[in-house]
Design a protein around this motif. Sequence first.
Motif, PDB file in Angstrom:
ATOM      1  N   GLU A 112     -36.381 -50.146  60.670  1.00  0.00           N
ATOM      2  CA  GLU A 112     -36.708 -51.482  60.161  1.00  0.00           C
ATOM      3  C   GLU A 112     -37.945 -52.022  60.873  1.00  0.00           C
ATOM      4  O   GLU A 112     -38.041 -51.935  62.107  1.00  0.00           O
ATOM      5  CB  GLU A 112     -35.546 -52.458  60.386  1.00  0.00           C
ATOM      6  N   PHE A 113     -38.868 -52.584  60.097  1.00  0.00           N
ATOM      7  CA  PHE A 113     -40.059 -53.239  60.637  1.00  0.00           C
ATOM      8  C   PHE A 113     -39.939 -54.724  60.322  1.00  0.00           C
ATOM      9  O   PHE A 113     -39.683 -55.108  59.173  1.00  0.00           O
ATOM     10  CB  PHE A 113     -41.321 -52.640  60.029  1.00  0.00           C
ATOM     11  N   VAL A 114     -40.137 -55.563  61.350  1.00  0.00           N
ATOM     12  CA  VAL A 114     -39.778 -56.978  61.266  1.00  0.00           C
ATOM     13  C   VAL A 114     -40.935 -57.861  61.692  1.00  0.00           C
ATOM     14  O   VAL A 114     -41.675 -57.539  62.624  1.00  0.00           O
ATOM     15  CB  VAL A 114     -38.558 -57.274  62.181  1.00  0.00           C
ATOM     16  N   VAL A 115     -41.064 -59.010  61.005  1.00  0.00           N
ATOM     17  CA  VAL A 115     -41.944 -60.077  61.475  1.00  0.00           C
ATOM     18  C   VAL A 115     -41.153 -61.375  61.505  1.00  0.00           C
ATOM     19  O   VAL A 115     -40.151 -61.537  60.801  1.00  0.00           O
ATOM     20  CB  VAL A 115     -43.195 -60.254  60.578  1.00  0.00           C
ATOM     21  N   GLY A 116     -41.606 -62.307  62.338  1.00  0.00           N
ATOM     22  CA  GLY A 116     -40.931 -63.591  62.458  1.00  0.00           C
ATOM     23  C   GLY A 116     -39.933 -63.596  63.595  1.00  0.00           C
ATOM     24  O   GLY A 116     -39.803 -62.628  64.349  1.00  0.00           O
ATOM     25  N   ALA A 117     -39.244 -64.723  63.715  1.00  0.00           N
ATOM     26  CA  ALA A 117     -38.266 -64.906  64.788  1.00  0.00           C
ATOM     27  C   ALA A 117     -37.044 -65.605  64.230  1.00  0.00           C
ATOM     28  O   ALA A 117     -37.106 -66.317  63.214  1.00  0.00           O
ATOM     29  CB  ALA A 117     -38.879 -65.723  65.927  1.00  0.00           C
TER      30      ALA A 117
ATOM     31  N   ALA B  98     -29.261 -59.120  64.764  1.00  0.00           N
ATOM     32  CA  ALA B  98     -28.726 -59.038  66.126  1.00  0.00           C
ATOM     33  C   ALA B  98     -29.855 -58.974  67.152  1.00  0.00           C
ATOM     34  O   ALA B  98     -29.811 -59.640  68.192  1.00  0.00           O
ATOM     35  CB  ALA B  98     -27.815 -57.827  66.252  1.00  0.00           C
ATOM     36  N   VAL B  99     -30.891 -58.185  66.850  1.00  0.00           N
ATOM     37  CA  VAL B  99     -32.027 -58.065  67.754  1.00  0.00           C
ATOM     38  C   VAL B  99     -32.832 -59.367  67.786  1.00  0.00           C
ATOM     39  O   VAL B  99     -33.244 -59.839  68.849  1.00  0.00           O
ATOM     40  CB  VAL B  99     -32.918 -56.876  67.351  1.00  0.00           C
ATOM     41  N   ALA B 100     -33.043 -59.990  66.608  1.00  0.00           N
ATOM     42  CA  ALA B 100     -33.825 -61.228  66.546  1.00  0.00           C
ATOM     43  C   ALA B 100     -33.151 -62.347  67.317  1.00  0.00           C
ATOM     44  O   ALA B 100     -33.816 -63.119  68.031  1.00  0.00           O
ATOM     45  CB  ALA B 100     -34.027 -61.634  65.085  1.00  0.00           C
ATOM     46  N   LEU B 101     -31.843 -62.476  67.176  1.00  0.00           N
ATOM     47  CA  LEU B 101     -31.126 -63.513  67.918  1.00  0.00           C
ATOM     48  C   LEU B 101     -31.218 -63.271  69.414  1.00  0.00           C
ATOM     49  O   LEU B 101     -31.419 -64.206  70.206  1.00  0.00           O
ATOM     50  CB  LEU B 101     -29.667 -63.570  67.462  1.00  0.00           C
ATOM     51  N   ARG B 102     -31.091 -62.007  69.819  1.00  0.00           N
ATOM     52  CA  ARG B 102     -31.186 -61.707  71.247  1.00  0.00           C
ATOM     53  C   ARG B 102     -32.582 -62.001  71.782  1.00  0.00           C
ATOM     54  O   ARG B 102     -32.730 -62.511  72.900  1.00  0.00           O
ATOM     55  CB  ARG B 102     -30.805 -60.248  71.498  1.00  0.00           C
ATOM     56  N   ARG B 103     -33.599 -61.695  70.980  1.00  0.00           N
ATOM     57  CA  ARG B 103     -34.973 -62.017  71.392  1.00  0.00           C
ATOM     58  C   ARG B 103     -35.165 -63.520  71.556  1.00  0.00           C
ATOM     59  O   ARG B 103     -35.987 -63.965  72.355  1.00  0.00           O
ATOM     60  CB  ARG B 103     -35.970 -61.479  70.366  1.00  0.00           C
ATOM     61  N   ALA B 104     -34.400 -64.310  70.775  1.00  0.00           N
ATOM     62  CA  ALA B 104     -34.479 -65.771  70.849  1.00  0.00           C
ATOM     63  C   ALA B 104     -33.580 -66.339  71.941  1.00  0.00           C
ATOM     64  O   ALA B 104     -33.479 -67.562  72.089  1.00  0.00           O
ATOM     65  CB  ALA B 104     -34.111 -66.373  69.500  1.00  0.00           C
ATOM     66  N   GLY B 105     -32.900 -65.462  72.692  1.00  0.00           N
ATOM     67  CA  GLY B 105     -32.058 -65.911  73.781  1.00  0.00           C
ATOM     68  C   GLY B 105     -30.641 -66.264  73.393  1.00  0.00           C
ATOM     69  O   GLY B 105     -29.934 -66.936  74.149  1.00  0.00           O
ATOM     70  N   ALA B 106     -30.200 -65.818  72.192  1.00  0.00           N
ATOM     71  CA  ALA B 106     -28.855 -66.145  71.714  1.00  0.00           C
ATOM     72  C   ALA B 106     -28.059 -64.870  71.467  1.00  0.00           C
ATOM     73  O   ALA B 106     -28.590 -63.892  70.946  1.00  0.00           O
ATOM     74  CB  ALA B 106     -28.924 -66.977  70.432  1.00  0.00           C
ATOM     75  N   GLU B 107     -26.795 -64.881  71.842  1.00  0.00           N
ATOM     76  CA  GLU B 107     -25.919 -63.746  71.576  1.00  0.00           C
ATOM     77  C   GLU B 107     -25.239 -63.875  70.220  1.00  0.00           C
ATOM     78  O   GLU B 107     -24.824 -62.873  69.628  1.00  0.00           O
ATOM     79  CB  GLU B 107     -24.852 -63.624  72.670  1.00  0.00           C
TER      80      GLU B 107
END
Length: 270
Positions: free
Chosen positions: A180-185, A213-222
Motif C-alpha cells: 500500500e502507498f499512502v498520502v495524508g495523515a 492502523a499505521v496512520a493512527l500510530r503515526r499520529a500518536g494514537a493506538e
Amino acid sequence: MDFAKGHGTGNDFVIVPDLADERPLAAADVAALCDRRLGVGGDGLLRIVPSSEPGAKWFMDYRNADGSIAEMCGNGVRVFARYLLERGLADGPEIPVATRGGVKNVTVVGDELSVAMGPAALGPTSQASVEGFTWPGQAVSMGNPHLVCQLSDAEELEALELFHQPRYDTGVFPDGVNVEFVVGAAPHVRMRVHERGVGETFSCGTGACAVAAVALRRAGAETGTCKVDVPGGTLTVTVTDETIHLAGPAVIVAEGTARTQGVAGPQASA
C-alpha cells in the motif's frame, strides 16, 4: 455453473455458490473465471461452501485472480455476506463467516456492511521499490501480509506504475505481500495498492485496515477512526483495543451462468 458478480468500493469478485461443496475449483478454473476478457472478470473469486466452524454456517473459499489461495479479504467477506443476505442464506444484523483467517463477524449498518477484522500485528520496517525509486515501509499482518509505504504528496502517489509487482524483501515476506502507498495523515488518508496475485485494485479491505492502523500510530494514537480513500470510494476503519472494524458498501451487480471452455476460458451469460 451459477455465478454472481459483486464489489466493495470497486474491489470486484466472482461469486460461485457451491452449497453442497460438490465442485472444487482448480487454480486454472479460478483464473479463467476472473479473466476480464475471456471470463466473467474479477479481482478474486468467492466460493460459498458449508463451514465446519462452530457458529458459522458458511465458509468463504477465497482465491486471488490468478487462482492462488489467500488467507483473507476484507472487501470480499463483506460482499460474501451481502450475497448471503440477498439469497436468504443468512439473516442479519450479525453474520458470522468462516475464512482461512478465522471466523469474521459481519454486521449490517444501514446500507453498509461492517466486519470485525481482528487486530493488526505490526512487524519490522522494510521497503518497496517501483521503477528504481524506493520507499521505506511498515510491515503489517491482518491475517495476510501488507507493507504500508508513506509517500510525500498526491502527485507522487498518482505517478506510480502499479501494474507490475513492486520489489520487496523476500526475506521479510517469503509468501509475497500486498503493498500500500499512502498520502495524508489520520483521520483521513488516501491509498493505492498492488495486491499479490492480482495487480493494482480499486480497493483492498485488509490493506485499508493496515493503512489506518499505521496512520493512527503515526499520529500518536493506538485507537480511533480513520477514513481511507481508495480509487473505488471510501472505507471507514475503526481501530479498538481488541479489533479493527472495516465498514463500507458491498453490492451485488449481476447474476448468470458460466460454461468452462478449456484454455479459452469460460463463457458467461447474464
